[in-house]
Design a protein around this motif. Sequence first.
Motif, PDB file in Angstrom:
ATOM      1  N   GLN A   1       0.851  -1.197   0.000  1.00  0.00           N
ATOM      2  CA  GLN A   1       0.000   0.000   0.000  1.00  0.00           C
ATOM      3  C   GLN A   1       0.884   1.243   0.000  1.00  0.00           C
ATOM      4  OE1 GLN A   1      -2.644   0.203   3.321  1.00  0.00           O
ATOM      5  NE2 GLN A   1      -3.542   2.145   2.688  1.00  0.00           N
ATOM      6  N   VAL A   2       0.627   2.123  -0.957  1.00  0.00           N
ATOM      7  CA  VAL A   2       1.417   3.340  -1.077  1.00  0.00           C
ATOM      8  C   VAL A   2       0.878   4.403  -0.125  1.00  0.00           C
ATOM      9  CG1 VAL A   2       2.168   5.165  -2.625  1.00  0.00           C
ATOM     10  CG2 VAL A   2       1.945   2.820  -3.481  1.00  0.00           C
ATOM     11  N   GLN A   3       1.775   5.012   0.612  1.00  0.00           N
ATOM     12  CA  GLN A   3       1.401   6.120   1.488  1.00  0.00           C
ATOM     13  C   GLN A   3       2.380   7.265   1.323  1.00  0.00           C
ATOM     14  OE1 GLN A   3       0.951   4.479   5.538  1.00  0.00           O
ATOM     15  NE2 GLN A   3      -1.212   4.985   5.346  1.00  0.00           N
ATOM     16  N   LEU A   4       1.838   8.459   1.214  1.00  0.00           N
ATOM     17  CA  LEU A   4       2.629   9.690   1.197  1.00  0.00           C
ATOM     18  C   LEU A   4       2.096  10.567   2.323  1.00  0.00           C
ATOM     19  CD1 LEU A   4       2.573  10.450  -2.643  1.00  0.00           C
ATOM     20  CD2 LEU A   4       4.371   9.291  -1.363  1.00  0.00           C
ATOM     21  N   VAL A   5       2.956  10.903   3.270  1.00  0.00           N
ATOM     22  CA  VAL A   5       2.528  11.669   4.435  1.00  0.00           C
ATOM     23  C   VAL A   5       3.304  12.971   4.489  1.00  0.00           C
ATOM     24  CG1 VAL A   5       2.265  11.684   6.929  1.00  0.00           C
ATOM     25  CG2 VAL A   5       1.969   9.540   5.653  1.00  0.00           C
ATOM     26  N   GLU A   6       2.574  14.078   4.287  1.00  0.00           N
ATOM     27  CA  GLU A   6       3.208  15.397   4.307  1.00  0.00           C
ATOM     28  C   GLU A   6       3.210  15.963   5.723  1.00  0.00           C
ATOM     29  OE1 GLU A   6       0.624  15.603   0.400  1.00  0.00           O
ATOM     30  OE2 GLU A   6       0.347  14.918   2.457  1.00  0.00           O
ATOM     31  N   SER A   7       4.181  16.817   5.978  1.00  0.00           N
ATOM     32  CA  SER A   7       4.235  17.554   7.238  1.00  0.00           C
ATOM     33  C   SER A   7       5.000  18.849   7.016  1.00  0.00           C
ATOM     34  CB  SER A   7       4.908  16.721   8.336  1.00  0.00           C
ATOM     35  OG  SER A   7       6.233  16.408   7.967  1.00  0.00           O
ATOM     36  N   GLY A   8       4.887  19.762   7.984  1.00  0.00           N
ATOM     37  CA  GLY A   8       5.672  20.983   7.934  1.00  0.00           C
ATOM     38  C   GLY A   8       4.904  22.228   7.538  1.00  0.00           C
ATOM     39  N   GLY A   9       3.637  22.094   7.201  1.00  0.00           N
ATOM     40  CA  GLY A   9       2.856  23.272   6.852  1.00  0.00           C
ATOM     41  C   GLY A   9       2.547  24.112   8.078  1.00  0.00           C
ATOM     42  N   GLY A  10       1.970  25.290   7.834  1.00  0.00           N
ATOM     43  CA  GLY A  10       1.616  26.158   8.943  1.00  0.00           C
ATOM     44  C   GLY A  10       1.412  27.579   8.500  1.00  0.00           C
ATOM     45  N   LEU A  11       1.372  28.467   9.479  1.00  0.00           N
ATOM     46  CA  LEU A  11       1.196  29.895   9.243  1.00  0.00           C
ATOM     47  C   LEU A  11       2.551  30.587   9.335  1.00  0.00           C
ATOM     48  CD1 LEU A  11      -0.578  32.456   8.992  1.00  0.00           C
ATOM     49  CD2 LEU A  11      -0.796  32.402  11.496  1.00  0.00           C
ATOM     50  N   VAL A  12       2.850  31.408   8.348  1.00  0.00           N
ATOM     51  CA  VAL A  12       4.135  32.121   8.326  1.00  0.00           C
ATOM     52  C   VAL A  12       3.898  33.522   7.783  1.00  0.00           C
ATOM     53  CG1 VAL A  12       4.748  31.260   6.033  1.00  0.00           C
ATOM     54  CG2 VAL A  12       6.563  31.959   7.627  1.00  0.00           C
ATOM     55  N   GLN A  13       4.690  34.465   8.228  1.00  0.00           N
ATOM     56  CA  GLN A  13       4.581  35.835   7.742  1.00  0.00           C
ATOM     57  C   GLN A  13       5.229  35.977   6.365  1.00  0.00           C
ATOM     58  OE1 GLN A  13       6.249  38.427  10.744  1.00  0.00           O
ATOM     59  NE2 GLN A  13       4.363  38.427  11.930  1.00  0.00           N
ATOM     60  N   PRO A  14       4.788  36.939   5.593  1.00  0.00           N
ATOM     61  CA  PRO A  14       5.442  37.193   4.304  1.00  0.00           C
ATOM     62  C   PRO A  14       6.942  37.399   4.478  1.00  0.00           C
ATOM     63  CG  PRO A  14       3.403  38.425   4.451  1.00  0.00           C
ATOM     64  CD  PRO A  14       3.619  37.818   5.801  1.00  0.00           C
ATOM     65  N   GLY A  15       7.700  36.787   3.577  1.00  0.00           N
ATOM     66  CA  GLY A  15       9.155  36.841   3.681  1.00  0.00           C
ATOM     67  C   GLY A  15       9.756  35.712   4.486  1.00  0.00           C
ATOM     68  N   GLY A  16       8.927  34.956   5.155  1.00  0.00           N
ATOM     69  CA  GLY A  16       9.409  33.858   5.981  1.00  0.00           C
ATOM     70  C   GLY A  16       9.678  32.594   5.200  1.00  0.00           C
ATOM     71  N   SER A  17      10.033  31.540   5.937  1.00  0.00           N
ATOM     72  CA  SER A  17      10.398  30.260   5.329  1.00  0.00           C
ATOM     73  C   SER A  17       9.671  29.116   6.012  1.00  0.00           C
ATOM     74  CB  SER A  17      11.915  30.025   5.461  1.00  0.00           C
ATOM     75  OG  SER A  17      12.644  31.016   4.783  1.00  0.00           O
ATOM     76  N   LEU A  18       9.472  28.064   5.245  1.00  0.00           N
ATOM     77  CA  LEU A  18       8.946  26.810   5.757  1.00  0.00           C
ATOM     78  C   LEU A  18       9.616  25.673   4.985  1.00  0.00           C
ATOM     79  CD1 LEU A  18       5.043  27.239   6.025  1.00  0.00           C
ATOM     80  CD2 LEU A  18       6.638  26.920   7.925  1.00  0.00           C
ATOM     81  N   ARG A  19       9.718  24.515   5.631  1.00  0.00           N
ATOM     82  CA  ARG A  19      10.184  23.324   4.934  1.00  0.00           C
ATOM     83  C   ARG A  19       9.134  22.236   5.060  1.00  0.00           C
ATOM     84  NH1 ARG A  19      15.383  19.260   5.561  1.00  0.00           N
ATOM     85  NH2 ARG A  19      14.212  18.534   7.400  1.00  0.00           N
TER      86      ARG A  19
END
Length: 116
Positions: A1-19
């Motif tokens: 069974q194929v599973q893809l699990v994302e993480s790391g999203g959220g709220l960030v201010q303009p100019g900021g970074s996320l991974r």
Amino acid sequence: QVQLVESGGGLVQPGGSLRLSCAASGIIFSINTMGWYRQAPGKERELVAVSSSGGNTNYADSVKGRFTISRDNAKNTVYLQMNSLKPEDTAVYYCNTRTVIGYVYWGQGTQVTVSS
């Protein structure tokens, strides 16, 4: 069974970074194409970045120079480093994989909101 699990999203201010991270299972990760797509409210899902098994990468014009896709084949994980985020980057981000015989699988998505 194929599973893809994302993480790391959220709220960030303009100019900021996320991974964002996407952990895959049930596939031969190293030979699959891995990609990130996004869908904003009222818009169609669009390609953000893709990484082939050979290491080639491709980006949407709107994110070139700000986003970087990378993969760790030992960890079966693909990443999306997002810098200099803009409000228009707000969307649900989906991990995607395409197997060598053309099967396509999607993760459940992770919300990214860029707002002050």
